[in-house]
Design a protein around this motif. Structure first.
Motif, PDB file in Angstrom:
ATOM      1  N   LYS A  30       0.843  -1.205   0.000  1.00 14.82           N
ATOM      2  CA  LYS A  30       0.000   0.000   0.000  1.00 14.82           C
ATOM      3  C   LYS A  30       0.878   1.255   0.000  1.00 14.82           C
ATOM      4  O   LYS A  30       0.577   2.229  -0.687  1.00 14.82           O
ATOM      5  CB  LYS A  30      -0.915   0.031   1.228  1.00 14.82           C
ATOM      6  N   ASN A  31       1.963   1.211   0.768  1.00 19.42           N
ATOM      7  CA  ASN A  31       2.883   2.353   0.802  1.00 19.42           C
ATOM      8  C   ASN A  31       3.505   2.591  -0.568  1.00 19.42           C
ATOM      9  O   ASN A  31       3.663   3.733  -1.000  1.00 19.42           O
ATOM     10  CB  ASN A  31       3.975   2.142   1.846  1.00 19.42           C
ATOM     11  N   LEU A  32       3.885   1.503  -1.240  1.00 20.11           N
ATOM     12  CA  LEU A  32       4.442   1.624  -2.594  1.00 20.11           C
ATOM     13  C   LEU A  32       3.418   2.257  -3.526  1.00 20.11           C
ATOM     14  O   LEU A  32       3.732   3.193  -4.273  1.00 20.11           O
ATOM     15  CB  LEU A  32       4.872   0.255  -3.131  1.00 20.11           C
ATOM     16  N   LEU A  33       2.187   1.744  -3.477  1.00 21.17           N
ATOM     17  CA  LEU A  33       1.126   2.287  -4.329  1.00 21.17           C
ATOM     18  C   LEU A  33       0.886   3.768  -4.034  1.00 21.17           C
ATOM     19  O   LEU A  33       0.732   4.573  -4.952  1.00 21.17           O
ATOM     20  CB  LEU A  33      -0.178   1.504  -4.127  1.00 21.17           C
ATOM     21  N   ALA A  34       0.867   4.118  -2.753  1.00 18.47           N
ATOM     22  CA  ALA A  34       0.630   5.511  -2.379  1.00 18.47           C
ATOM     23  C   ALA A  34       1.743   6.413  -2.908  1.00 18.47           C
ATOM     24  O   ALA A  34       1.473   7.500  -3.449  1.00 18.47           O
ATOM     25  CB  ALA A  34       0.519   5.635  -0.861  1.00 18.47           C
ATOM     26  N   ALA A  35       2.985   5.974  -2.777  1.00 16.90           N
ATOM     27  CA  ALA A  35       4.117   6.772  -3.268  1.00 16.90           C
ATOM     28  C   ALA A  35       4.059   6.920  -4.786  1.00 16.90           C
ATOM     29  O   ALA A  35       4.287   8.013  -5.325  1.00 16.90           O
ATOM     30  CB  ALA A  35       5.436   6.131  -2.849  1.00 16.90           C
ATOM     31  N   MET A  36       3.744   5.828  -5.469  1.00 17.42           N
ATOM     32  CA  MET A  36       3.675   5.898  -6.930  1.00 17.42           C
ATOM     33  C   MET A  36       2.475   6.721  -7.379  1.00 17.42           C
ATOM     34  O   MET A  36       2.561   7.457  -8.364  1.00 17.42           O
ATOM     35  CB  MET A  36       3.636   4.490  -7.524  1.00 17.42           C
ATOM     36  N   ALA A  37       1.360   6.618  -6.653  1.00 17.35           N
ATOM     37  CA  ALA A  37       0.163   7.402  -7.003  1.00 17.35           C
ATOM     38  C   ALA A  37       0.419   8.891  -6.812  1.00 17.35           C
ATOM     39  O   ALA A  37       0.015   9.710  -7.643  1.00 17.35           O
ATOM     40  CB  ALA A  37      -1.022   6.949  -6.153  1.00 17.35           C
ATOM     41  N   GLU A  38       1.098   9.230  -5.736  1.00 17.72           N
ATOM     42  CA  GLU A  38       1.382  10.633  -5.435  1.00 17.72           C
ATOM     43  C   GLU A  38       2.172  11.298  -6.567  1.00 17.72           C
ATOM     44  O   GLU A  38       1.973  12.463  -6.881  1.00 17.72           O
ATOM     45  CB  GLU A  38       2.176  10.724  -4.126  1.00 17.72           C
ATOM     46  N   HIS A  39       3.048  10.530  -7.200  1.00 15.17           N
ATOM     47  CA  HIS A  39       3.888  11.059  -8.275  1.00 15.17           C
ATOM     48  C   HIS A  39       3.378  10.670  -9.665  1.00 15.17           C
ATOM     49  O   HIS A  39       4.101  10.810 -10.645  1.00 15.17           O
ATOM     50  CB  HIS A  39       5.331  10.588  -8.089  1.00 15.17           C
ATOM     51  N   LYS A  40       2.133  10.151  -9.698  1.00 13.93           N
ATOM     52  CA  LYS A  40       1.499   9.756 -10.975  1.00 13.93           C
ATOM     53  C   LYS A  40       2.369   8.764 -11.751  1.00 13.93           C
ATOM     54  O   LYS A  40       2.598   8.907 -12.948  1.00 13.93           O
ATOM     55  CB  LYS A  40       1.202  10.985 -11.843  1.00 13.93           C
ATOM     56  N   ARG A  41       2.848   7.732 -11.045  1.00 15.77           N
ATOM     57  CA  ARG A  41       3.737   6.747 -11.648  1.00 15.77           C
ATOM     58  C   ARG A  41       3.138   5.337 -11.692  1.00 15.77           C
ATOM     59  O   ARG A  41       3.830   4.383 -12.007  1.00 15.77           O
ATOM     60  CB  ARG A  41       5.053   6.666 -10.860  1.00 15.77           C
ATOM     61  N   LEU A  42       1.865   5.177 -11.373  1.00 17.56           N
ATOM     62  CA  LEU A  42       1.280   3.837 -11.298  1.00 17.56           C
ATOM     63  C   LEU A  42       1.286   3.099 -12.638  1.00 17.56           C
ATOM     64  O   LEU A  42       1.322   1.870 -12.658  1.00 17.56           O
ATOM     65  CB  LEU A  42      -0.136   3.902 -10.725  1.00 17.56           C
ATOM     66  N   LEU A  43       1.281   3.820 -13.739  1.00 17.87           N
ATOM     67  CA  LEU A  43       1.335   3.155 -15.046  1.00 17.87           C
ATOM     68  C   LEU A  43       2.643   2.387 -15.235  1.00 17.87           C
ATOM     69  O   LEU A  43       2.739   1.514 -16.093  1.00 17.87           O
ATOM     70  CB  LEU A  43       1.148   4.166 -16.173  1.00 17.87           C
ATOM     71  N   ALA A  44       3.642   2.691 -14.428  1.00 16.20           N
ATOM     72  CA  ALA A  44       4.942   2.008 -14.521  1.00 16.20           C
ATOM     73  C   ALA A  44       4.984   0.709 -13.718  1.00 16.20           C
ATOM     74  O   ALA A  44       6.009   0.018 -13.734  1.00 16.20           O
ATOM     75  CB  ALA A  44       6.052   2.937 -14.062  1.00 16.20           C
ATOM     76  N   LEU A  45       3.894   0.347 -13.036  1.00 16.18           N
ATOM     77  CA  LEU A  45       3.908  -0.869 -12.207  1.00 16.18           C
ATOM     78  C   LEU A  45       4.292  -2.146 -12.962  1.00 16.18           C
ATOM     79  O   LEU A  45       5.067  -2.952 -12.437  1.00 16.18           O
ATOM     80  CB  LEU A  45       2.558  -1.061 -11.510  1.00 16.18           C
ATOM     81  N   PRO A  46       3.794  -2.377 -14.184  1.00 14.27           N
ATOM     82  CA  PRO A  46       4.239  -3.588 -14.889  1.00 14.27           C
ATOM     83  C   PRO A  46       5.757  -3.620 -15.095  1.00 14.27           C
ATOM     84  O   PRO A  46       6.394  -4.662 -14.957  1.00 14.27           O
ATOM     85  CB  PRO A  46       3.493  -3.525 -16.230  1.00 14.27           C
ATOM     86  N   GLU A  47       6.345  -2.462 -15.394  1.00 16.60           N
ATOM     87  CA  GLU A  47       7.797  -2.395 -15.582  1.00 16.60           C
ATOM     88  C   GLU A  47       8.526  -2.579 -14.246  1.00 16.60           C
ATOM     89  O   GLU A  47       9.591  -3.190 -14.200  1.00 16.60           O
ATOM     90  CB  GLU A  47       8.182  -1.060 -16.229  1.00 16.60           C
ATOM     91  N   VAL A  48       7.959  -2.067 -13.160  1.00 20.38           N
ATOM     92  CA  VAL A  48       8.543  -2.275 -11.826  1.00 20.38           C
ATOM     93  C   VAL A  48       8.594  -3.774 -11.538  1.00 20.38           C
ATOM     94  O   VAL A  48       9.616  -4.297 -11.087  1.00 20.38           O
ATOM     95  CB  VAL A  48       7.732  -1.543 -10.724  1.00 20.38           C
ATOM     96  N   SER A  49       7.506  -4.459 -11.839  1.00 21.64           N
ATOM     97  CA  SER A  49       7.444  -5.906 -11.622  1.00 21.64           C
ATOM     98  C   SER A  49       8.501  -6.632 -12.457  1.00 21.64           C
ATOM     99  O   SER A  49       9.201  -7.517 -11.960  1.00 21.64           O
ATOM    100  CB  SER A  49       6.050  -6.434 -11.971  1.00 21.64           C
ATOM    101  N   GLU A  50       8.626  -6.240 -13.720  1.00 22.05           N
ATOM    102  CA  GLU A  50       9.627  -6.864 -14.601  1.00 22.05           C
ATOM    103  C   GLU A  50      11.043  -6.650 -14.074  1.00 22.05           C
ATOM    104  O   GLU A  50      11.849  -7.584 -14.021  1.00 22.05           O
ATOM    105  CB  GLU A  50       9.532  -6.271 -16.019  1.00 22.05           C
ATOM    106  N   GLN A  51      11.351  -5.423 -13.694  1.00 13.94           N
ATOM    107  CA  GLN A  51      12.699  -5.126 -13.209  1.00 13.94           C
ATOM    108  C   GLN A  51      12.969  -5.821 -11.875  1.00 13.94           C
ATOM    109  O   GLN A  51      14.091  -6.258 -11.624  1.00 13.94           O
ATOM    110  CB  GLN A  51      12.904  -3.617 -13.095  1.00 13.94           C
ATOM    111  N   PHE A  52      11.949  -5.931 -11.044  1.00 14.83           N
ATOM    112  CA  PHE A  52      12.094  -6.661  -9.788  1.00 14.83           C
ATOM    113  C   PHE A  52      12.459  -8.117 -10.076  1.00 14.83           C
ATOM    114  O   PHE A  52      13.341  -8.695  -9.427  1.00 14.83           O
ATOM    115  CB  PHE A  52      10.801  -6.590  -8.967  1.00 14.83           C
ATOM    116  N   GLU A  53      11.793  -8.720 -11.055  1.00 11.54           N
ATOM    117  CA  GLU A  53      12.059 -10.125 -11.408  1.00 11.54           C
ATOM    118  C   GLU A  53      13.488 -10.306 -11.913  1.00 11.54           C
ATOM    119  O   GLU A  53      14.125 -11.328 -11.637  1.00 11.54           O
ATOM    120  CB  GLU A  53      11.049 -10.634 -12.435  1.00 11.54           C
TER     121      GLU A  53
END
Length: 178
Positions: free
Chosen positions: A75-98
């Motif tokens: 939730k904290n990650l989502l909140a931080a990404m939402a605050e900076h309008k970065r949620l569209l990057a979540l699929p790429e975050v997941s890929e880079q995490f992998e």
């Protein structure tokens, strides 16, 4: 795409560092994959791009879909990404995490794109060759792309080989044009 990679990298590295410290790589991997799937949904994409959607609206959708599977840290990650309008990057975050997770586990991720479906025998040979090349256990994902005409492309991180007929034809066309 390069912009999304640049946006996603710090988030992926921060989450990876946290997950590694807490020995929760698998849990974060699953969480990020689920969040990426939600983000990739057409309706969610429209909501994320809408100027009328508030951060609270967006968060409620993620919380509603994930339910109890959404940890406080996620939730904290989502909140931080939402605050900076970065949620569209979540699929790429997941890929880079992998990718970071695979490196930590001494695994290598590869993608083989072929013009036609790869046979079991071809998969065995490709896996053996990639394992030998990278001196590691290589996890190969196979995709088909008929536009290649024939041949294959292999991608492992920044390393790539393009042995497709399309690539060869493009090179021939460029040489003729000179």
């Amino acid at each position: 795409m390069a912009e999304l990679m640049t946006i996603a990298r710090p988030y992926a590295e921060a989450v990876f560092s946290l997950a590694k410290e807490e020995k929760s790589l698998a849990a974060w991997s699953e969480s990020l994959a689920n969040l990426a799937t939600i983000t990739a949904d057409e309706a969610m994409q429209a909501l994320l791009k809408s100027p009328d959607a508030s951060d609270a609206d967006v968060m409620s959708v993620y919380e509603g879909v994930m339910g109890a599977n959404l940890s406080d840290q996620a939730k904290n990650l989502l909140a931080a990404m939402a605050e900076h309008k970065r949620l569209l990057a979540l699929p790429e975050v997941s890929e880079q995490f992998e990718v970071l997770k695979a490196e930590e586990e001494k695994r290598v991720l590869a993608t083989v794109i072929s013009a036609q479906e790869v046979t079991v025998e071809q998969k065995t040979k490709l896996s053996a060759a990639l394992n030998a090349k990278f001196d590691a256990e290589v996890e190969v994902t196979y995709e088909t792309d008929p536009s290649l005409i024939a041949g294959i492309k292999i991608k492992v991180g920044d390393w790539a080989i393009d042995g497709s007929a399309l690539s060869q034809l493009n090179k021939l066309g460029a040489a003729i044009a000179q």
